[in-house]
Design an enzyme around this catalytic site. Structure first.
Site, PDB file in Angstrom:
ATOM      1  N   LYS A 285       0.865  -1.188   0.000  1.00 42.54           N
ATOM      2  CA  LYS A 285       0.000   0.000   0.000  1.00 42.54           C
ATOM      3  C   LYS A 285       0.896   1.231   0.000  1.00 42.54           C
ATOM      4  O   LYS A 285       1.293   1.731   1.053  1.00 42.54           O
ATOM      5  CB  LYS A 285      -0.921  -0.044   1.225  1.00 42.54           C
ATOM      6  CG  LYS A 285      -2.101   0.904   1.153  1.00 42.54           C
ATOM      7  CD  LYS A 285      -3.129   0.548   2.216  1.00 42.54           C
ATOM      8  CE  LYS A 285      -4.220   1.588   2.332  1.00 42.54           C
ATOM      9  NZ  LYS A 285      -5.128   1.654   1.186  1.00 42.54           N
TER      10      LYS A 285
HETATM   11  N1  PPE Z   1      -7.799  -1.863  -2.781  1.00 39.33           N
HETATM   12  C1  PPE Z   1      -7.349  -0.590  -2.763  1.00 39.33           C
HETATM   13  C2  PPE Z   1      -6.744  -0.043  -3.984  1.00 39.33           C
HETATM   14  C3  PPE Z   1      -7.476   0.159  -1.597  1.00 39.33           C
HETATM   15  O1  PPE Z   1      -7.017   1.408  -1.578  1.00 39.33           O
HETATM   16  C4  PPE Z   1      -8.096  -0.405  -0.449  1.00 39.33           C
HETATM   17  C5  PPE Z   1      -8.259   0.396   0.810  1.00 39.33           C
HETATM   18  C6  PPE Z   1      -8.565  -1.736  -0.519  1.00 39.33           C
HETATM   19  C7  PPE Z   1      -8.387  -2.425  -1.711  1.00 39.33           C
HETATM   20  C8  PPE Z   1      -9.192  -2.421   0.649  1.00 39.33           C
HETATM   21  O2  PPE Z   1      -8.255  -2.718   1.645  1.00 39.33           O
HETATM   22  P1  PPE Z   1      -8.656  -2.822   3.186  1.00 39.33           P
HETATM   23  O3  PPE Z   1      -8.928  -1.438   3.663  1.00 39.33           O
HETATM   24  O4  PPE Z   1      -7.477  -3.432   3.813  1.00 39.33           O
HETATM   25  O5  PPE Z   1      -9.854  -3.678   3.258  1.00 39.33           O
HETATM   26  N2  PPE Z   1      -8.343   1.790   0.624  1.00 39.33           N
HETATM   27  C9  PPE Z   1      -8.063   2.650   1.742  1.00 39.33           C
HETATM   28  C10 PPE Z   1      -7.902   4.105   1.325  1.00 39.33           C
HETATM   29  C11 PPE Z   1      -9.040   4.764   0.663  1.00 39.33           C
HETATM   30  C12 PPE Z   1      -8.740   6.224   0.447  1.00 39.33           C
HETATM   31  O6  PPE Z   1      -9.425   6.856  -0.379  1.00 39.33           O
HETATM   32  O7  PPE Z   1      -7.827   6.770   1.097  1.00 39.33           O
HETATM   33  C13 PPE Z   1      -9.078   2.457   2.855  1.00 39.33           C
HETATM   34  O8  PPE Z   1     -10.163   1.949   2.625  1.00 39.33           O
HETATM   35  O9  PPE Z   1      -8.746   2.808   3.982  1.00 39.33           O
END
Ligand code: PPE
Length: 306
Positions: free
Chosen positions: A158
């Site tokens: 990330k």
């Molecule tokens: N894919 C991406 C590209 C992504 O950014 C997130 C979280 C996920 C999947 C889901 O991951 P998880 O949160 O571990 O279930 N995106 C983060 C940031 C969003 C933002 O706009 O800033 C979040 O949900 O915290």
């Protein structure tokens, strides 16, 4: 609009008043995207605020940093304690926690050998990521932007810089009147939303793209897969085509910010009957019970702040 202001930000070991939580214009990360981060939610429960799956998020933060060989000058335990401290200092109940590990001031080459690794942890109140779509379902497009292939960028990490790809896709979606974008991977299979993982329900089974489809391996994705299996659903990780999305009975997004958000329209085509589906609704209800500490089977996922 969300209120981003809070009382304190944790910066390199200290709680700093929000107004003073600043960096210099010459920090490396601002120029090159050389930062890794997390998004974690804290929910109000009967026993006070509780941070959801804190350990898994901090594990992923260290993994992301490790991919870029950024040495975090704190232990995982110290970072977890700092997250708790930030919630307490700001007197939050429901909030979003954002740890950020970034290459700081000290070098202006792309390879920042001499730049330090700095750490900051912010928190703010963040409502539904996709607004009314949490209830009504999102209308989305498949983006003309493609997810970088696994040998172009380490998408499992990330990393701030990776989000320029999400930025473009989301901008395209919003300009076309949609709530969100779905990106395909370099092979043309479904990857994920700009900030969410994606799930498909077809004939009672649940499908989600595999790691090799350039996804971020979401903590919420894992949560929902676990909950779905415990509820008796079969969950299969497999490559999904855009056409399979159009033909799905239900589609939904998962993410820390997005939680469990139904998708009711893709590229102008209704999904199912164009309303949030029953499986999605059941998983959404279960998810909110779990994060709010109302299901004792999953209390081990909660870190109580007090
Ligand atoms: N894919 C991406 C590209 C992504 O950014 C997130 C979280 C996920 C999947 C889901 O991951 P998880 O949160 O571990 O279930 N995106 C983060 C940031 C969003 C933002 O706009 O800033 C979040 O949900 O915290």
């Amino acid at each position: 609009m969300m209120e981003l202001r809070s009382k304190y930000v944790w910066m390199d070991g200290e709680l700093v008043p929000w107004e003073n939580a600043k960096v210099h214009i010459m920090v490396h990360a601002l120029h090159y995207g050389s930062a890794v981060f997390e998004g974690i939610r804290c929910y109000k429960t009967e026993n006070g605020p509780a941070i959801f799956r804190l350990k898994e998020h901090i594990d992923r933060l260290f993994f992301s940093a490790g991919v870029y060989k950024m040495e975090i000058p704190y232990t995982k335990e110290e970072i977890m304690r700092a997250c708790i401290e930030v919630v307490r200092a700001n007197e939050f109940e429901d909030c979003y926690i954002r740890p950020l590990v970034y290459k700081g001031f000290g070098s202006m080459d792309v390879y920042p050998k001499d730049a330090p690794v700095n750490v900051a942890i912010m928190a703010w109140r963040w409502g539904a990521y996709l607004g009314k779509a949490l209830e009504e379902g999102a209308r989305v497009i498949t983006s003309s932007w493609v997810k970088p292939a696994p040998n172009m960028l380490p998408m499992m990490a990330k990393v701030s810089g990776h989000y320029t790809n999400s930025y473009l896709a989301k901008m395209e979606a919003v300009e076309r009147g949609a709530n969100e974008a779905i990106l395909l991977d370099h092979r043309g299979f479904v990857s994920e939303g700009s900030g969410e993982n994606i799930f498909v329900v077809k004939d009672g089974k649940i499908y989600t793209p595999p790691v090799h489809a350039s996804i971020l391996v979401g903590v919420t994705r894992d949560t929902v897969m676990t909950l779905a299996r415990d509820m008796g659903y079969e969950v299969v990780e497999k490559d999904i085509t855009k056409t399979e999305l159009y033909g799905a009975d239900e589609v939904f997004f998962t993410g820390t910010a997005a939680e469990v958000t139904p998708v009711v329209e893709i590229d102008g085509r209704k999904i199912g009957d164009g309303k949030p589906g029953l499986v999605t609704r059941a998983l959404q209800r279960k998810f909110f019970d779990v994060v709010r500490g109302r299901d004792e089977r999953y209390l081990h996922w909660l870190t109580f702040v007090y």
